[in-house]
Design a protein around this motif. Sequence first.
Motif, PDB file in Angstrom:
ATOM      1  N   UNK A   1     -22.805  12.613  19.758  1.00 56.56           N
ATOM      2  CA  UNK A   1     -24.004  11.869  19.372  1.00 56.56           C
ATOM      3  C   UNK A   1     -24.410  12.238  17.940  1.00 56.56           C
ATOM      4  N   UNK A   2     -24.923  11.273  17.211  1.00 53.79           N
ATOM      5  CA  UNK A   2     -25.224  11.471  15.796  1.00 53.79           C
ATOM      6  C   UNK A   2     -26.650  11.982  15.622  1.00 53.79           C
ATOM      7  N   UNK A   3     -26.858  13.234  16.002  1.00 54.95           N
ATOM      8  CA  UNK A   3     -28.200  13.815  15.964  1.00 54.95           C
ATOM      9  C   UNK A   3     -28.679  14.072  14.545  1.00 54.95           C
ATOM     10  N   UNK A  48     -27.096   3.628  20.786  1.00 55.98           N
ATOM     11  CA  UNK A  48     -25.921   4.069  21.531  1.00 55.98           C
ATOM     12  C   UNK A  48     -25.217   5.245  20.866  1.00 55.98           C
ATOM     13  N   UNK A  49     -25.431   5.412  19.561  1.00 55.73           N
ATOM     14  CA  UNK A  49     -24.835   6.538  18.846  1.00 55.73           C
ATOM     15  C   UNK A  49     -25.745   7.761  18.838  1.00 55.73           C
ATOM     16  N   UNK A  50     -26.913   7.649  19.458  1.00 53.31           N
ATOM     17  CA  UNK A  50     -27.825   8.778  19.534  1.00 53.31           C
ATOM     18  C   UNK A  50     -28.783   8.889  18.367  1.00 53.31           C
ATOM     19  N   UNK A  51     -28.880   7.851  17.543  1.00 49.01           N
ATOM     20  CA  UNK A  51     -29.816   7.865  16.416  1.00 49.01           C
ATOM     21  C   UNK A  51     -31.217   7.551  16.935  1.00 49.01           C
ATOM     22  N   UNK A  52     -32.182   8.400  16.582  1.00 55.61           N
ATOM     23  CA  UNK A  52     -33.542   8.254  17.111  1.00 55.61           C
ATOM     24  C   UNK A  52     -34.576   7.980  16.024  1.00 55.61           C
ATOM     25  N   UNK A  53     -34.151   7.920  14.779  1.00 56.69           N
ATOM     26  CA  UNK A  53     -35.075   7.704  13.667  1.00 56.69           C
ATOM     27  C   UNK A  53     -34.565   6.547  12.822  1.00 56.69           C
ATOM     28  N   UNK A  54     -35.274   5.406  12.856  1.00 58.77           N
ATOM     29  CA  UNK A  54     -34.816   4.192  12.178  1.00 58.77           C
ATOM     30  C   UNK A  54     -35.962   3.585  11.384  1.00 58.77           C
ATOM     31  N   UNK A  55     -35.686   3.243  10.133  1.00 60.27           N
ATOM     32  CA  UNK A  55     -36.633   2.521   9.302  1.00 60.27           C
ATOM     33  C   UNK A  55     -36.132   1.115   9.049  1.00 60.27           C
ATOM     34  N   UNK A 129     -18.976   1.232  17.422  1.00 58.45           N
ATOM     35  CA  UNK A 129     -19.133   2.656  17.702  1.00 58.45           C
ATOM     36  C   UNK A 129     -19.389   3.400  16.397  1.00 58.45           C
ATOM     37  N   UNK A 130     -20.643   3.711  16.115  1.00 57.10           N
ATOM     38  CA  UNK A 130     -20.981   4.417  14.885  1.00 57.10           C
ATOM     39  C   UNK A 130     -20.464   5.851  14.882  1.00 57.10           C
ATOM     40  N   UNK A 131     -20.295   6.435  16.049  1.00 58.18           N
ATOM     41  CA  UNK A 131     -19.811   7.816  16.106  1.00 58.18           C
ATOM     42  C   UNK A 131     -18.415   7.936  15.518  1.00 58.18           C
ATOM     43  N   UNK A 132     -17.558   6.999  15.832  1.00 58.99           N
ATOM     44  CA  UNK A 132     -16.190   7.031  15.307  1.00 58.99           C
ATOM     45  C   UNK A 132     -16.180   6.865  13.789  1.00 58.99           C
ATOM     46  N   UNK A 133     -17.019   5.974  13.283  1.00 51.61           N
ATOM     47  CA  UNK A 133     -17.076   5.742  11.837  1.00 51.61           C
ATOM     48  C   UNK A 133     -17.624   6.983  11.131  1.00 51.61           C
ATOM     49  N   UNK A 134     -18.662   7.592  11.711  1.00 49.14           N
ATOM     50  CA  UNK A 134     -19.244   8.789  11.118  1.00 49.14           C
ATOM     51  C   UNK A 134     -18.220   9.929  11.074  1.00 49.14           C
ATOM     52  N   UNK A 135     -17.420  10.032  12.124  1.00 49.69           N
ATOM     53  CA  UNK A 135     -16.371  11.064  12.150  1.00 49.69           C
ATOM     54  C   UNK A 135     -15.377  10.861  11.006  1.00 49.69           C
TER      55      UNK A 135
END
Length: 371
Positions: A1-3, A48-55, A129-135
Amino acid sequence: MLKDYMGVISLSEDESNIRSLTVHRPIASIPIFARYRVIDFMLSNMKNAGITNVGIFVNSASRSLIDHIGTGKPWDMNRKNDGVFIFNRYLNAAVNSDIKLLKNNLEFLYRSKKNKVIMTSSYMICNIDFEEIAYEHEKSDADVTVVYKKVENGDNMFLNCDTLKIDENGRVLSVGRNLCLTDTANVNMEIYIMNKEFFIDCILRCIQDGGCDTIKQYLFANLKKFDVRAYEYKGYVGCVNSVNSYYRVSMDILEYDVMKELLNSSRRIYTKSNDSPPTKYLNGSEIVNSLVANGCVIKGTVKNSIISRGVIIEEGAEVINSIVFPKCVINKNVKLKNVILDKNVEIEMDKVLIGDKNYPIVIEKGSYVGI
């Protein structure tokens, strides 16, 4: 998850080819697929990627967007810490510009404890899947990673989208514009990943240097200075930047494979709920290959169409290859084909409206089509 990631959704989107649907709303809050809004997809991808802060940074009228997103509860963003925030420039907005709006709200970025940013637009429809891209971004150690889709229908879709020229190492060399002259193109999906410190520095330098209205313009103007890498996404992508493209993307959802990937995958798409009863199908009604939301009353025929919540279709009416927004009334013996009805439209009995599949007829919000 992208904490350690925060989301920035910039709605400085070109609405010049979709004005009939954005008179009262930004592209982000256009109804799509019967019960969703366009922005639901990017918000859900982040959730779905675990992001909880969005502007969310809005340059145009945002009443419908604020009403839809509310506290962010459907996306698990109604939190004491972090959450979803909407920033609006109100009446002094510059068309297709996000730099000043971001600059005026830098406090949002400074206050966040996240160290990385995923910046997106809303008009690219995908379940990604943002997690894969972030990796991949972190592994490459690039300044910026931009996501693109290699399309085979660039000659009739993705008009005016950015296209990328990429070398064998995945580095972005130059950026062009798709004018639908060739079928293949590397279409920019408007998804950028970078460190927050780098993101803030880009905003400040862009203001200081001038000449660029958006973050992406600044990044692409400095490709020789920055290490900008490309990530290829191989799933379905729909682009909503014109009436024609909106109509085509909407019709795509009636294909099983597209429906399965977008709405029936393990990564769910969330939206604002509506506590209305199931749709009522009366004797004599006929529904063929269509997507129908709840709360409707259908007595007529619906084929290859998308019907949103609370729609009434009277007996003898035929709705074919059409898109009907919420709370429309289609009276007896009406014939609709290749038509888009915005919210709260009523079509008087016996009317016939037939558009072309490439140029669907659009009836604007609140209209009454009578004698």
